[in-house]
Write an enzyme that holds these catalytic residues in place. Structure first.
Site: not given
Ligand code: GDP
Ligand code: IMO
Ligand code: MG
Length: 421
Positions: A12, A15, A39-40, A221
């Site tokens: 998270d 990415k 979840g991107h 991840q």
């Molecule tokens: P990913 O899994 O690495 O793609 O990240 P996620 O989408 O799960 O979580 C990142 C969250 O941070 C999302 O809700 C983005 O919209 C938000 N985000 C990304 N970059 C920034 C930033 O520079 N500032 C803020 N406030 N939010 C951001």
């Molecule tokens: P993105 O790509 C954050 C965590 C789960 C759990 C562990 C194992 O959005 O960054 P799994 O379902 O893979 O067996 O869970 O890894 N986890 C993540 N945490 N971002 C993710 O993906 C994750 N994918 C798995 O919360 O602790």
């Molecule tokens: Mg994510």
């Protein structure tokens, strides 16, 4: 060349947003590991979209998107995702390719994930319950079903064989979810998947590279969730580091070029497991609120804490990161002071190395404090506009990590990304 983009923490890191931004420089975006646990988040014309299996280049008409062999695919999630994207991007299917070697998640994988987590009680991993662990177990256990199998006339037979094995395994558990409710949807989604562009992806990619196409491998991840180097056993079941790109796409290491490593300006983790810099206090709560730290896939509140430079340095070493990207810098706007873990105290000794075991080892982070900037930075459009104390924080981080920060992200929007290289 294949450039790589991956998360350096526990996932998270942002990415999705960064891939969406960098996509203009690439012809192909390829996922190489993970599955619907990812979840991107991206914003398309102001609308929030969360991608799970489909690469984050899908909203760029010049980008082809590949789901590589290292990914585990739940056909139901994939179909749902396609149905969400199609109204926003009608040409997406023409640009989506799937490796025939990618493994499938079947309904009983999800049931096994749930049963195994429930049986662990307080020690549960906090899995996303998408069936990731059981699907990768069948892959390495040489029992798995692959995308190519859905084109075989024996598919149902192969499916039943695997399902029966799972049913025998499920007998050892007290609580088993009603997986039968998912079976009809699974077969409908498999039928739908047969219409997708299923390819021999390693040859396909080789051909694209020979044509001079630029490829970006999109990690899911984060490095600290890597099956080998993460905080085992609180990890996911794939290699999330650069090494995973070669096995997850079928490309030689010599093809790898730039490696973008993404870190938040602080740190989060969702699910169980060690997190040395976690803040179980009002500062942690304030970070969660300011950063809107709730899981994109499961909606769970994310655990929050200060940036951990010890863990980051380890992640950079493992993946050969050439360019750092710091996201969510704006979230720290009103925190003063800001802290960074620069060493750990383990058994009374100070170390900058990540211990073998973070679960049973007592680890106390040693922090360095920095002056906050006490002003909003989300409207800054260039490095020069950033406050000096933020620049100092960046410079210290770069020096400690021995890697240059190429971009700073200061908001969720596509254009809120400052090139500071
Ligand atoms: P990913 O899994 O690495 O793609 O990240 P996620 O989408 O799960 O979580 C990142 C969250 O941070 C999302 O809700 C983005 O919209 C938000 N985000 C990304 N970059 C920034 C930033 O520079 N500032 C803020 N406030 N939010 C951001
Ligand atoms: P993105 O790509 C954050 C965590 C789960 C759990 C562990 C194992 O959005 O960054 P799994 O379902 O893979 O067996 O869970 O890894 N986890 C993540 N945490 N971002 C993710 O993906 C994750 N994918 C798995 O919360 O602790
Ligand atoms: Mg994510």
């Amino acid at each position: 060349m294949i450039d790589v983009l991956l998360g350096l923490q526990w996932g998270d890191e942002g990415k999705g947003k960064i891939v969406d931004f960098l996509a203009s420089q690439y012809n192909i975006i390829a996922r190489f590991q993970g599955g619907p646990n990812a979840g991107h988040t991206l914003y398309v014309n102001g609308q929030k979209v969360v991608l799970h299996t489909i690469p984050s280049g899908v909203f760029h008409t010049h980008c082809t998107n590949l789901i590589g062999n290292g990914v585990v695919i739940d056909p139901v999630t994939l179909q749902k995702e396609i149905n969400t994207i199609l109204p926003l991007q009608s040409d997406m299917l023409d640009r989506l390719f799937v490796s025939q070697r990618a493994h499938l998640i079947i309904p009983t994988h999800r049931a096994l994930d749930a049963a195994s987590e429930a049986a662990k009680g307080n020690d549960k991993i906090g899995s996303t319950l998408k069936g990731i662990g059981p699907a990768y177990m069948d892959k390495t256990g040489r029992n798995g079903l692959r995308v190519g199998d859905i084109l075989s006339k024996n598919f149902t037979e192969k499916y039943n064989r695997l399902k029966d094995k799972h049913l025998a395994m499920l007998k050892q558990y007290d609580t088993v979810v009603d997986w039968q409710q998912w079976e009809a949807d699974f077969f409908a989604a498999v039928e739908y998947m047969r219409t997708l562009k299923i390819v021999n992806a390693e040859y396909w990619l080789e051909g694209q590279l020979a044509d001079g196409k630029r490829v970006l491998a999109e990690g899911a991840q984060g490095s600290m969730l890597d099956i080998d180097f993460g905080t085992y056993p609180f990890v996911t079941s794939s290699n999330t580091i650069t090494a995973g790109v070669c096995s997850g796409l079928g490309v030689a290491p010599s093809r790898v070029g730039e490696v973008y490593g993404i870190t938040k300006a602080y740190c989060t983790r969702v699910g169980g497991g060690p997190f040395p810099t976690e803040l179980n206090d009002e500062t942690g709560e304030a970070l969660r609120k300011a950063g809107n730290e709730f899981g994109a896939t499961t909606g769970r509140p994310r655990r929050c804490g200060w940036i951990d430079l010890v863990a980051l340095r380890y992640a950079i070493m493992l993946s050969g990161v050439t360019k750092l990207i710091m996201t969510k810098a704006d979230v720290l706007d009103s925190f003063n002071p800001i802290k960074a873990a620069v060493a750990y105290l383990v058994d009374g000794k100070e170390t900058k190395e990540l211990p073998y075991d973070l679960c049973d080892t007592d680890v106390t982070p040693i922090y360095q404090s920095f002056a906050g900037w006490d002003q909003p930075i989300s409207a800054c459009t260039s490095y020069n506009e950033l406050p000096q104390s933020f620049k100092d924080y960046c410079r210290f981080t770069e020096q400690y990590l021995g890697a240059k920060i190429a971009y700073v992200s200061n908001g969720t929007g596509r254009d809120q990304l400052l090139n500071i290289s």
